[in-house]
Design a protein around this motif. Structure first.
Motif, mmCIF file in Angstrom:
data_model
loop_
_atom_site.group_PDB
_atom_site.id
_atom_site.type_symbol
_atom_site.label_atom_id
_atom_site.label_comp_id
_atom_site.label_asym_id
_atom_site.label_seq_id
_atom_site.Cartn_x
_atom_site.Cartn_y
_atom_site.Cartn_z
ATOM 1 N N PRO A 1 -3.020 -0.674 -3.467
ATOM 2 C CA PRO A 1 -3.822 0.522 -3.188
ATOM 3 C C PRO A 1 -2.949 1.762 -2.995
ATOM 4 O O PRO A 1 -1.876 1.693 -2.394
ATOM 5 N N LEU B 1 0.856 -1.181 0.000
ATOM 6 C CA LEU B 1 0.000 0.000 0.000
ATOM 7 C C LEU B 1 0.895 1.234 0.000
ATOM 8 O O LEU B 1 1.982 1.221 0.594
ATOM 9 N N ASP C 1 -6.907 5.290 -4.995
ATOM 10 C CA ASP C 1 -8.024 4.476 -4.502
ATOM 11 C C ASP C 1 -8.842 5.181 -3.431
ATOM 12 O O ASP C 1 -9.998 4.827 -3.217
ATOM 13 N N ASP C 2 -8.229 6.162 -2.749
ATOM 14 C CA ASP C 2 -8.959 6.802 -1.661
ATOM 15 C C ASP C 2 -8.246 8.090 -1.279
ATOM 16 O O ASP C 2 -7.106 8.329 -1.688
ATOM 17 N N HIS D 1 -8.243 -1.161 3.178
ATOM 18 C CA HIS D 1 -7.767 -1.313 1.798
ATOM 19 C C HIS D 1 -6.883 -2.545 1.644
ATOM 20 O O HIS D 1 -6.921 -3.215 0.598
ATOM 21 N N ASP E 1 -7.553 -5.670 -0.837
ATOM 22 C CA ASP E 1 -6.554 -5.911 -1.869
ATOM 23 C C ASP E 1 -5.984 -7.329 -1.848
ATOM 24 O O ASP E 1 -5.106 -7.649 -2.635
#
Length: 224
Positions: free
Chosen positions: A74, A48, A96-97, A115, A119
């Protein structure tokens, strides 16, 4: 196995705070203060990425596009921007966010965990090798500099992969030939010189940098 998180932000106090907190939560963390450092750390295979939008030289949106071309993990933007258009731009860039500053560590930890759980379906991240802004996707046999894909023949790619995987080590043309063509290949190792010349020309034209060094009387090595 602990998840790996790459934190990209030019605010050192924030990155140190996030890094310490996430380590206490059981994660392995890596920190980058700019785009070049972030690209060089893609070969840590992050699970991430926390990415600040507003950074010097290359902003987070542009960097996100480069990362997204090679990594499927992510990407969560850290930003003080909260307009709807900013969110749209970030999602279109491959994010993604959003986590809006200021945020609580509890909120950040919860979003990171959520996340990572989502994922689990994409644990097949391609193997990435990077060097001085050059990104090599070994799984897909593709090479990028920034957002630009560079074209190489299969033999040229094999030579690049071999030298990059053993950066700073010197190999004579006979060793390179045996590795790439095979020990039983019928041919002349002198073809390596011409392949190296073509690789250099393509890399220099695209990047303005020299990646392969000639060590006279010994062979070639990839600059680390």
């Amino acid at each position: 196995m602990a998840y790996r998180i790459l934190i990209v932000d030019d605010e050192r106090m924030l990155t140190e705070l996030l890094s310490r907190h996430l380590q206490k939560c059981g994660y392995i963390t890596f920190v980058a203060e700019d785009a070049e450092q972030a690209i060089s750390m893609l070969n840590t295979y992050p699970d991430l990425i926390l990415l600040d939008i507003k950074m010097p030289e290359m902003d987070g949106l542009e960097l996100c596009k480069i990362i997204r071309s090679n990594v499927v993990c992510p990407i969560l933007f850290l930003t003080a921007r909260i307009t709807e258009q900013d969110k749209v731009n970030g999602l279109q860039a491959g994010g993604d966010d959003y986590i809006t500053k200021p945020f609580s560590l509890q909120e950040l930890t919860a979003r990171v965990a959520a996340h990572l759980r989502r994922d689990e379906r994409s644990r097949c991240t391609p193997k990435i090798v990077s060097s001085q802004g050059l990104i090599v996707n070994l799984a897909e046999r593709r090479i990028f500099y920034g957002e630009t894909e560079l074209n190489f023949s299969n033999r040229e790619f094999d030579i690049i992969e071999f030298l990059m995987s053993h950066a700073s080590q010197i190999f004579d043309k006979e060793r390179i030939y045996e590795t790439v063509w095979g020990c039983n290949a019928e041919g002349d190792s002198n073809v390596i010189k011409e392949h190296i010349r073509k690789i250099r020309n393509k890399l220099t034209e695209a990047t303005g940098r020299e990646y392969i060094e000639t060590v006279w009387g010994m062979g070639y090595r990839w600059k680390k």
